[in-house]
Design a protein around this motif. Structure first.
Motif, PDB file in Angstrom:
ATOM      1  N   SER A   1       0.796  -1.244  -0.099  1.00  0.00           N
ATOM      2  CA  SER A   1       0.043   0.023   0.107  1.00  0.00           C
ATOM      3  C   SER A   1       0.902   1.049   0.002  1.00  0.00           C
ATOM      4  O   SER A   1       0.315   2.465  -0.649  1.00  0.00           O
ATOM      5  CB  SER A   1      -1.059   0.047   1.154  1.00  0.00           C
ATOM      6  OG  SER A   1      -1.546  -1.086   1.287  1.00  0.00           O
ATOM      7  N   PHE A   2       1.885   1.263   0.533  1.00  0.00           N
ATOM      8  CA  PHE A   2       2.878   2.333   0.755  1.00  0.00           C
ATOM      9  C   PHE A   2       1.849   3.619   1.300  1.00  0.00           C
ATOM     10  O   PHE A   2       2.017   4.792   0.608  1.00  0.00           O
ATOM     11  CB  PHE A   2       3.721   2.620  -0.299  1.00  0.00           C
ATOM     12  CG  PHE A   2       4.609   1.477  -0.628  1.00  0.00           C
ATOM     13  CD1 PHE A   2       5.625   0.967   0.083  1.00  0.00           C
ATOM     14  CD2 PHE A   2       4.358   0.504  -1.856  1.00  0.00           C
ATOM     15  CE1 PHE A   2       6.449   0.238   0.080  1.00  0.00           C
ATOM     16  CE2 PHE A   2       4.934  -0.513  -1.870  1.00  0.00           C
ATOM     17  CZ  PHE A   2       6.198  -0.747  -1.332  1.00  0.00           C
TER      18      PHE A   2
ATOM     19  N   ALA B   1       3.338   1.676   8.487  1.00  0.00           N
ATOM     20  CA  ALA B   1       2.395   2.720   7.982  1.00  0.00           C
ATOM     21  C   ALA B   1       1.189   2.970   9.057  1.00  0.00           C
ATOM     22  O   ALA B   1       0.766   4.243   9.046  1.00  0.00           O
ATOM     23  CB  ALA B   1       2.112   2.502   6.573  1.00  0.00           C
ATOM     24  N   THR B   2       0.614   1.844   9.417  1.00  0.00           N
ATOM     25  CA  THR B   2      -0.548   1.994  10.316  1.00  0.00           C
ATOM     26  C   THR B   2      -0.280   2.791  11.505  1.00  0.00           C
ATOM     27  O   THR B   2      -1.040   3.675  11.694  1.00  0.00           O
ATOM     28  CB  THR B   2      -0.972   0.625  10.880  1.00  0.00           C
ATOM     29  OG1 THR B   2      -1.096  -0.168   9.679  1.00  0.00           O
ATOM     30  CG2 THR B   2      -2.133   0.671  11.627  1.00  0.00           C
TER      31      THR B   2
ATOM     32  N   ASN C   1      13.622  -2.466  13.582  1.00  0.00           N
ATOM     33  CA  ASN C   1      12.794  -1.226  13.117  1.00  0.00           C
ATOM     34  C   ASN C   1      11.335  -1.602  13.049  1.00  0.00           C
ATOM     35  O   ASN C   1      10.974  -2.114  11.917  1.00  0.00           O
ATOM     36  CB  ASN C   1      13.752  -0.942  12.098  1.00  0.00           C
ATOM     37  CG  ASN C   1      12.996   0.508  11.518  1.00  0.00           C
ATOM     38  OD1 ASN C   1      12.071   0.863  11.965  1.00  0.00           O
ATOM     39  ND2 ASN C   1      13.870   1.175  10.666  1.00  0.00           N
TER      40      ASN C   1
ATOM     41  N   ARG D   1      12.271 -10.911  11.349  1.00  0.00           N
ATOM     42  CA  ARG D   1      12.984 -10.344  12.330  1.00  0.00           C
ATOM     43  C   ARG D   1      13.442 -11.702  13.216  1.00  0.00           C
ATOM     44  O   ARG D   1      12.738 -12.479  13.070  1.00  0.00           O
ATOM     45  CB  ARG D   1      12.058  -9.857  13.409  1.00  0.00           C
ATOM     46  CG  ARG D   1      11.590  -8.444  12.613  1.00  0.00           C
ATOM     47  CD  ARG D   1      11.104  -7.260  13.565  1.00  0.00           C
ATOM     48  NE  ARG D   1      10.663  -6.096  12.862  1.00  0.00           N
ATOM     49  CZ  ARG D   1       9.562  -5.883  12.532  1.00  0.00           C
ATOM     50  NH1 ARG D   1       8.603  -6.649  12.910  1.00  0.00           N
ATOM     51  NH2 ARG D   1       9.094  -4.776  11.825  1.00  0.00           N
TER      52      ARG D   1
ATOM     53  N   MET E   1      11.101   2.474   6.803  1.00  0.00           N
ATOM     54  CA  MET E   1      11.533   1.204   6.763  1.00  0.00           C
ATOM     55  C   MET E   1      11.287   0.450   5.459  1.00  0.00           C
ATOM     56  O   MET E   1      11.932  -0.539   5.153  1.00  0.00           O
ATOM     57  CB  MET E   1      10.536   0.606   7.767  1.00  0.00           C
ATOM     58  CG  MET E   1      10.628  -1.015   7.919  1.00  0.00           C
ATOM     59  SD  MET E   1      12.316  -1.475   8.466  1.00  0.00           S
ATOM     60  CE  MET E   1      12.279  -3.113   7.767  1.00  0.00           C
ATOM     61  N   HIS E   2      10.353   0.943   4.531  1.00  0.00           N
ATOM     62  CA  HIS E   2      10.300   0.358   3.230  1.00  0.00           C
ATOM     63  C   HIS E   2      11.488   0.651   2.565  1.00  0.00           C
ATOM     64  O   HIS E   2      11.868  -0.318   1.853  1.00  0.00           O
ATOM     65  CB  HIS E   2       9.076   1.085   2.680  1.00  0.00           C
ATOM     66  CG  HIS E   2       7.777   0.835   3.107  1.00  0.00           C
ATOM     67  ND1 HIS E   2       6.766   2.046   3.418  1.00  0.00           N
ATOM     68  CD2 HIS E   2       7.033  -0.319   3.583  1.00  0.00           C
ATOM     69  CE1 HIS E   2       5.697   1.288   3.707  1.00  0.00           C
ATOM     70  NE2 HIS E   2       5.726   0.043   3.878  1.00  0.00           N
TER      71      HIS E   2
ATOM     72  N   ASP F   1       5.198 -10.406   7.231  1.00  0.00           N
ATOM     73  CA  ASP F   1       3.904 -10.502   7.570  1.00  0.00           C
ATOM     74  C   ASP F   1       3.223 -10.414   6.133  1.00  0.00           C
ATOM     75  O   ASP F   1       1.997 -11.241   5.949  1.00  0.00           O
ATOM     76  CB  ASP F   1       3.349  -9.017   7.982  1.00  0.00           C
ATOM     77  CG  ASP F   1       3.779  -8.003   7.019  1.00  0.00           C
ATOM     78  OD1 ASP F   1       4.916  -7.804   6.823  1.00  0.00           O
ATOM     79  OD2 ASP F   1       2.997  -7.169   6.819  1.00  0.00           O
TER      80      ASP F   1
ATOM     81  N   CYS G   1       9.390  -8.642   0.099  1.00  0.00           N
ATOM     82  CA  CYS G   1       8.467  -8.589   1.307  1.00  0.00           C
ATOM     83  C   CYS G   1       8.761  -8.821   2.689  1.00  0.00           C
ATOM     84  O   CYS G   1       9.922  -8.812   2.985  1.00  0.00           O
ATOM     85  CB  CYS G   1       7.199  -9.438   0.671  1.00  0.00           C
ATOM     86  SG  CYS G   1       7.629 -11.184   1.343  1.00  0.00           S
ATOM     87  N   GLY G   2       7.858  -8.144   3.513  1.00  0.00           N
ATOM     88  CA  GLY G   2       8.195  -8.317   4.815  1.00  0.00           C
ATOM     89  C   GLY G   2       7.532  -9.808   5.349  1.00  0.00           C
ATOM     90  O   GLY G   2       6.628 -10.332   4.470  1.00  0.00           O
TER      91      GLY G   2
ATOM     92  N   ARG H   1       0.115   6.575  10.574  1.00  0.00           N
ATOM     93  CA  ARG H   1      -1.202   7.365  10.273  1.00  0.00           C
ATOM     94  C   ARG H   1      -1.807   7.809  11.473  1.00  0.00           C
ATOM     95  O   ARG H   1      -2.203   8.571  11.771  1.00  0.00           O
ATOM     96  CB  ARG H   1      -2.093   6.368   9.407  1.00  0.00           C
ATOM     97  CG  ARG H   1      -1.628   6.251   8.015  1.00  0.00           C
ATOM     98  CD  ARG H   1      -2.789   5.639   6.936  1.00  0.00           C
ATOM     99  NE  ARG H   1      -3.387   4.443   7.549  1.00  0.00           N
ATOM    100  CZ  ARG H   1      -2.884   3.192   7.377  1.00  0.00           C
ATOM    101  NH1 ARG H   1      -1.781   2.895   6.859  1.00  0.00           N
ATOM    102  NH2 ARG H   1      -3.388   2.009   7.835  1.00  0.00           N
TER     103      ARG H   1
ATOM    104  N   ILE I   1       8.911   0.374  12.317  1.00  0.00           N
ATOM    105  CA  ILE I   1       7.913   1.457  11.842  1.00  0.00           C
ATOM    106  C   ILE I   1       6.843   0.717  10.984  1.00  0.00           C
ATOM    107  O   ILE I   1       7.080  -0.271  10.254  1.00  0.00           O
ATOM    108  CB  ILE I   1       8.754   2.412  10.900  1.00  0.00           C
ATOM    109  CG1 ILE I   1       9.895   2.828  11.617  1.00  0.00           C
ATOM    110  CG2 ILE I   1       7.799   3.342  10.341  1.00  0.00           C
ATOM    111  CD1 ILE I   1      10.866   3.760  10.827  1.00  0.00           C
TER     112      ILE I   1
ATOM    113  N   LEU J   1      14.187  -2.046   3.513  1.00  0.00           N
ATOM    114  CA  LEU J   1      14.042  -3.339   3.241  1.00  0.00           C
ATOM    115  C   LEU J   1      14.902  -3.675   2.005  1.00  0.00           C
ATOM    116  O   LEU J   1      15.380  -4.673   1.784  1.00  0.00           O
ATOM    117  CB  LEU J   1      12.323  -3.615   2.621  1.00  0.00           C
ATOM    118  CG  LEU J   1      11.189  -3.538   3.718  1.00  0.00           C
ATOM    119  CD1 LEU J   1       9.980  -3.964   2.854  1.00  0.00           C
ATOM    120  CD2 LEU J   1      11.492  -4.806   4.733  1.00  0.00           C
TER     121      LEU J   1
END
Ligand SMILES: Nc1ncnc2c1ncn2[C@@H]1O[C@H](COP(=O)(O)OP(=O)(O)OP(=O)(O)O)[C@@H](O)[C@H]1O
Ligand SMILES: NC(=O)c1ccc[n+]([C@@H]2O[C@H](COP(=O)(O)O)[C@@H](O)[C@H]2O)c1
Ligand SMILES: [Zn+2]
Length: 273
Positions: free
Chosen positions: A16-17, A218-219, A214, A183, A23-24, A153, A150-151, A222, A216, A27
C-alpha cells in the motif's frame, strides 16, 4: 580481471505504501546486502509498486498521493525507483500479474538494449538450435531475474483463506523468487516449514534477518498523524512535507473503505463459490 558471473537481480516491493516509510526503503538495503553476501547475485535495481485504489483497503488514500510520496522517498536512493503501472490500473491487480508485467517490461527493455548493441556492432547473434531452431532470434542476455521483496507479514498472509490463489503463490516463488525480510524471533521459517508449497520452493525464498530491528509501520504513522503527534525521523523529510502540505491522513481518511471487503477477498471468494 575475472568476468562477473553473478546473476543480476531486480527487487520488486508491492504494497500500500500508505504512506511510504523509512522502513520500506530499509527493506531494499537489507535485501541487497543479503543477496550480495551470497556472492551469487548482483542487485541492479529496486522497484516500488504502490497498489491501486481498487485494492479497497481501509484508510487507503488516493494512489496518486501514494505514488508521489514514493517518488519523493526514492529520490534519496540511486537504485530504487517507483513504477506507477499497478497504481494506474482501474481494478486491483493480483501480485502475480504485476510480477509478470514488470518481468515482461524488463525483458523488452533488455531486448531493446540488446538490439541497440547489435545495431552498433552491425550484426545479430543467433540463439542455439535447442532454443531458437533455424530461426534467427535475438539473444536475450541482458534480462535480470525479478524477485518479489516483502516483509514476513506478507509471506504469512499467504496462509489467509481466500487472499491468495495457490497457483499465484506457486508462480511467484517457483518461477521468480521471494526475498523476505524477517526479524529474529519471527516465524517465517516455521511458516515455510508448515507449507508444502513453500517448502518445495524453499531454495527460491531468501530469508533476510533484520538485526537492527525497526518496528515502523504505516498504520502506526497514520495513527500518530491523526493524533497530531510527530512522525519526524520515521519517514523521509520530503514525504513528511508532502503529507503536511496536502493535509493527508485524518480521522476521515482512515474511514475510507471501512465497510468494503478487500478486493482479493471479494475476488477469490467469488471464484470459490
Ligand atoms: N517493519 C517492517 N519489517 C519488515 N517488513 C516490513 C515492515 N514494514 C513494512 N514491511 C513490508 O513492506 C511491504 C509493504 O508494506 P505495507 O505498504 O503494508 O507497509 P506497512 O508499514 O506494513 O503498512 P500497514 O501498517 O498499513 O500494513 C510489505 O511487504 C511489508 O511486509
Ligand atoms: N492474491 C494476491 O495477489 C494478493 C492478495 C493480497 C495482497 N496482495 C498484495 O500484497 C500487498 C499487500 O499490501 P498491504 O500489506 O499494504 O495490504 C499489496 O501489493 C497487494 O496487492 C496480493
Ligand atoms: Zn502492511
Amino acid at each position: 580481471m575475472e568476468p562477473d558471473t553473478r546473476t543480476e537481480v531486480v527487487l520488486l516491493a508491492c504494497g500500500s505504501f500508505n504512506p511510504i516509510t523509512n522502513m520500506h526503503m530499509r527493506l531494499f538495503e537489507l535485501a541487497r546486502d543479503h543477496l550480495h553476501e551470497t556472492g551469487k547475485y548482483k542487485v541492479v535495481k529496486g522497484i516500488i509498486s504502490p497498489v491501486g485504489d481498487g485494492y479497497q483497503k481501509k484508510g487507503l488514500i488516493e494512489a496518486y498521493h501514494r505514488v508521489a510520496m514514493a517518488v519523493l522517498a526514492s529520490e534519496s536512493s540511486n537504485w530504487v525507483k517507483v513504477d506507477p503501472w499497478e497504481s494506474e490500473q482501474e481494478e486491483w491487480v493480483e501480485t502475480a500479474k504485476v510480477v509478470r508485467h514488470l518481468h515482461e517490461e524488463l525483458r523488452m527493455s533488455g531486448q531493446c538494449k540488446d538490439e541497440a548493441d547489435h545495431v552498433k556492432k552491425g550484426k545479430k547473434r543467433k540463439l542455439g538450435a535447442s532454443e531458437g531452431g533455424e530461426s534467427e532470434k535475438l539473444l536475450n542476455t541482458a534480462v535480470p531475474e525479478l524477485k518479489l521483496l516483502c516483509g514476513a507479514d506478507l509471506l504469512e498472509s499467504f496462509g489467509t483463506p481466500n487472499l491468495w490463489k495457490e497457483e499465484d503463490i506457486a508462480e511467484i516463488v517457483g518461477k521468480y523468487g521471494l526475498v523476505c525480510v524477517t526479524r529474529s524471533g519471527s516465524d517465517a521459517q516455521r511458516f515455510i516449514y508448515q507449507s508444502d508449497l513453500l517448502w518445495k520452493h524453499k531454495k527460491n525464498i531468501h530469508l533476510v534477518n533484520e538485526w537492527i530491528t525497526n518496528d515502523i509501520s504505516a498504520t502506526r504513522i497514520r495513527r500518530a498523524l491523526r493524533r497530531a503527534q510527530s512522525v519526524k525521523y520515521l519517514l523521509p523529510e520530503p514525504v513528511l512535507d508532502y503529507i503536511q502540505s496536502h493535509n493527508l491522513y485524518s480521522p476521515d481518511s482512515e474511514e475510507k473503505n471501512a465497510d468494503v471487503i478487500l478486493a482479493p477477498l471479494q475476488k477469490h471468494a467469488n471464484l470459490s463459490k
